[in-house]
Scaffold this active site. Structure first.
Site, short mmCIF file in Angstrom:
data_model
loop_
_atom_site.label_atom_id
_atom_site.label_comp_id
_atom_site.label_asym_id
_atom_site.label_seq_id
_atom_site.Cartn_x
_atom_site.Cartn_y
_atom_site.Cartn_z
N CYS A 1 32.60 17.17 24.14
CA CYS A 1 32.17 16.14 22.94
C CYS A 1 32.05 16.40 21.58
O CYS A 1 32.08 15.20 20.97
CB CYS A 1 30.46 15.76 23.16
N CYS B 1 27.35 41.22 51.11
CA CYS B 1 27.90 39.72 51.01
C CYS B 1 28.77 39.68 49.89
O CYS B 1 28.92 39.37 48.42
CB CYS B 1 26.66 38.49 50.84
N CYS C 1 28.72 36.79 47.49
CA CYS C 1 27.63 37.23 46.52
C CYS C 1 28.40 38.38 45.40
O CYS C 1 28.09 37.97 43.97
CB CYS C 1 26.29 38.12 46.62
N CYS D 1 28.23 20.75 23.84
CA CYS D 1 29.98 20.23 24.89
C CYS D 1 30.93 20.22 24.42
O CYS D 1 31.27 19.32 23.55
CB CYS D 1 29.51 18.49 25.34
#
Length: 363
Positions: free
Chosen positions: A271, A148, A151, A268
């Site tokens: 953040c 695939c 994938c 984050c």
């Protein structure tokens, strides 16, 4: 001279020589058409063969008999018998070279065995799949097929995400199943395509992963799903920013006039960048208890963040006595945060109708 191919035998009865067939009338076919025509002109008299084409919209029976599944399909026919599909380069030079010396392409190498790669991804089998997801609290499983393309594109990012989470000692695992080998699992999971990625919590499917297939988004998803983060998530600081939690969130907001809440995740980057500026802005109002800068850790209190429709970090929302007024969309710098809280916007219901109309006209 008409082309003497066996698949046109219902029209012609000439002796059969070598040749290629191409099915046209599709974007890819139209792109190849001038290449095919150029190659046909270049074929010399010493080449006992020809290039021919079949329009499958008109000769459906012919194409069905030859099991044509996509366009263009190039087939090599010799003496009326199909030999093999042409899979070489689609240039005039390559086609002419092939027709001078037709050779069957070498079989493709077997798909790589991903389980032999050096990675932190756990490869599950028909036998180990159920037991593993039952014995681990948070498991993200990628169901794939080695052939695939999507994938294979996702594979390096999935490996990198697994390494990051392993290094953080996060409470989660990234696993994978080769569905071409472990068909019982594939059948039981009822996959619609590859890759399919599912999150399991305590042995049960929690949700299907639908985010971007990047290392960053995979790591973010699993950090949030497992409610784990760096030690920073438990940091106690001496700043004037009020740390809220799920138990006192609504009560505190309902009893405080002006509250700006930063919804964040400890890991984050944006953040972390906003944190010192947010804390410095809060110091300006240290003597004004009715104007508060607060924060809520969404990796701990995800239910509150979901209810408040927090879709990214950090998200800053302004509340007036517990009533949401507006999402802060200014620059996350100290000066702008201070200006916002010095004159916070009024709820729409508190603005006179004539002023509302004026604002609309100005917009």
């Amino acid at each position: 001279m008409p082309c003497p191919f066996s698949f046109l035998a219902h029209k012609f009865t000439f002796p059969v020589t070598d040749g290629l067939s191409v099915i046209q009338r599709c974007p890819h076919c139209q792109k190849m058409k001038p290449v095919f025509e150029k190659a046909a002109k270049q074929l010399g008299k010493d080449v006992k063969g020809a290039l021919a084409a079949v329009d499958c919209t008109e000769s459906k029976n012919t194409c069905n008999q030859r099991d044509i599944k996509g366009y263009p399909t190039l087939q090599y026919i010799r003496e009326g018998e199909f030999q093999f599909k042409y899979t070489g380069r689609r240039t005039a030079e390559a086609l002419v070279s092939f027709m001078k010396d037709p050779k069957k392409p070498a079989p493709p190498p077997p798909p790589a065995d991903w389980s032999k790669d050096d990675s932190k991804v756990v490869f599950l089998t028909d036998e180990s799949h159920d037991e593993f997801i039952k014995s681990h609290e948070n498991v993200l499983v990628m169901y794939f097929a080695p052939w695939c393309g999507h994938c294979n594109e996702m594979k390096p990012n999935y490996y990198k995400a697994a390494q990051v989470l392993h290094d953080e000692d996060a409470n989660c695992n990234l696993a994978a199943v080769d569905c071409t080998k472990h068909k019982d699992v594939a059948k039981k999971v009822a996959l619609a395509g590859y890759p399919t990625v599912k999150l399991y919590k305590n042995g049960k499917v929690a949700k299907e992963y639908e985010g971007d297939r990047s290392e960053k988004d995979l790591v973010l998803f699993m950090r949030t799903a497992s409610n784990t983060a760096k030690a920073a998530s438990a940091e106690e600081d001496s700043s004037l920013v009020k740390q809220l939690d799920g138990s006192d969130f609504w009560g505190y907001l309902n009893n405080t006039e002006h509250v700006l809440v930063m919804f964040y995740a400890p890991w984050c980057g944006h953040c972390k960048n906003a944190k010192p500026k947010y804390e410095k802005a809060a110091e300006t109002f240290k003597d004004q208890p009715n104007r508060v800068f607060a924060k809520l850790d969404c990796t701990k209190f995800g239910d509150v963040c979901d209810k408040e429709e927090v879709n990214g970090y950090p998200t800053l929302r302004y509340y007036l006595y517990g009533k949401f007024v507006v999402e802060y969309d200014g620059d996350r710098v100290t000066e702008d945060l201070i200006s916002f809280m010095e004159e916070p916007p009024l709820p729409l219901s508190d603005i006179p109708k004539d002023q509302q109309e004026k604002n609309k006209q100005e917009l």
